[in-house]
Design a protein around this motif. Structure first.
Motif, mmCIF file in Angstrom:
data_model
loop_
_atom_site.group_PDB
_atom_site.id
_atom_site.type_symbol
_atom_site.label_atom_id
_atom_site.label_comp_id
_atom_site.label_asym_id
_atom_site.label_seq_id
_atom_site.Cartn_x
_atom_site.Cartn_y
_atom_site.Cartn_z
ATOM 1 N N TYR A 52 2.785 8.231 5.197
ATOM 2 C CA TYR A 52 1.579 9.017 5.129
ATOM 3 C C TYR A 52 0.254 8.189 4.635
ATOM 4 N N THR A 53 0.312 7.032 4.552
ATOM 5 C CA THR A 53 -0.851 6.317 3.941
ATOM 6 C C THR A 53 -2.026 6.810 4.362
ATOM 7 N N ILE A 81 0.729 -1.165 -0.022
ATOM 8 C CA ILE A 81 -0.022 0.080 -0.281
ATOM 9 C C ILE A 81 0.742 1.161 0.021
ATOM 10 N N GLY A 82 0.755 2.082 -0.997
ATOM 11 C CA GLY A 82 1.803 2.955 -1.363
ATOM 12 C C GLY A 82 1.777 4.203 -0.309
ATOM 13 N N TYR A 83 2.803 5.090 -0.639
ATOM 14 C CA TYR A 83 2.765 6.408 -0.025
ATOM 15 C C TYR A 83 1.599 7.092 -0.350
ATOM 16 N N GLU A 84 1.047 7.768 0.700
ATOM 17 C CA GLU A 84 -0.573 8.516 0.854
ATOM 18 C C GLU A 84 -1.297 8.086 0.162
ATOM 19 N N ASP A 134 6.918 9.542 13.862
ATOM 20 C CA ASP A 134 5.393 10.051 13.927
ATOM 21 C C ASP A 134 4.374 9.303 13.449
ATOM 22 N N ALA A 135 4.369 8.010 13.272
ATOM 23 C CA ALA A 135 3.477 7.320 12.797
ATOM 24 C C ALA A 135 1.933 7.631 13.494
ATOM 25 N N ALA A 174 -0.898 9.466 11.072
ATOM 26 C CA ALA A 174 -0.984 10.819 11.956
ATOM 27 C C ALA A 174 -2.043 11.721 11.367
ATOM 28 N N ASP A 175 -2.630 12.345 12.633
ATOM 29 C CA ASP A 175 -3.716 13.180 12.238
ATOM 30 C C ASP A 175 -4.985 12.543 12.145
ATOM 31 N N CYS A 176 -4.942 11.201 12.465
ATOM 32 C CA CYS A 176 -6.143 10.442 12.472
ATOM 33 C C CYS A 176 -6.674 10.693 13.822
#
Length: 190
Positions: free
Chosen positions: A100-101, A74-77, A147-148, A126-128
């Protein structure tokens, strides 16, 4: 005979509401469905092995996604800014969750990470801000990026505060592993 959904193929196609990809599709390329604002659900066929970088990023209305067992990367972002996505179960063959997935998936409340995952990238979750539980099935802690599981309120970052469940007998290994140690207070054995 189509095997690959090309990069940017459906980018910003606001009329698209559902995606049901047939068998035979092996790869969803980078940004293939980026910013499809009205996309609410995705079903991927069992032949998909790769979800590319930003493949479904910024699909604001996406509430559900079925990721088949065939997916290994599962790729980046890939799902960054999918603010309506509520839960994710990552299939047993995935080895890498990119940087950032799932960042900024505001409605994401729980995630299950299988024991096949060896790498979780920087700021993957992050930011979830609604994330309350993470289930890690691996007995050996996967490599965890920076910072996962953090929330950013510039210039500060704080732990999201979700409970991270790890297999019985593995708590101390997680609590002492690089970057996992940042979340030691939130790690609980199950």
């Amino acid at each position: 005979g189509l095997k690959v959904i090309p990069a940017y193929a459906f980018r910003e196609l606001t009329a698209l509401k559902t995606v049901n990809l047939s068998e035979g599709i092996e790869k969803i390329s980078n940004s293939a469905f980026y910013n499809c604002d009205n996309l609410t659900s995705i079903t991927l066929g069992d032949s998909v092995t790769t979800i590319g970088d930003a493949a479904f990023a910024s699909c604001d209305s996406l509430t559900s996604v079925t990721i088949p067992d065939s997916v290994t990367t599962i790729g980046y972002e890939a799902f960054e800014n999918c603010t309506s996505l509520t839960s994710v179960t990552i299939p047993d063959n995935v080895t890498t969750i990119g940087d950032y997935t799932f960042r900024n998936c505001d409605s994401l409340t729980s995630v299950t990470i299988p024991d096949s995952v060896t790498t979780i990238g920087d700021r993957a979750f992050a930011d979830c801000t609604s994330l309350t539980s993470v289930y890690c099935k691996a007995t050996t802690p996967p490599s965890l990026g920076d910072d996962a599981f953090k929330y950013y309120d510039y210039p500060y970052s704080i732990n999201i505060g979700c409970t991270i469940y790890v297999p019985r007998g593995c708590g101390s290994a997680y609590k002492s592993a690089p970057n996992w140690s940042d979340y030691a207070a939130y790690i609980v054995e199950y």
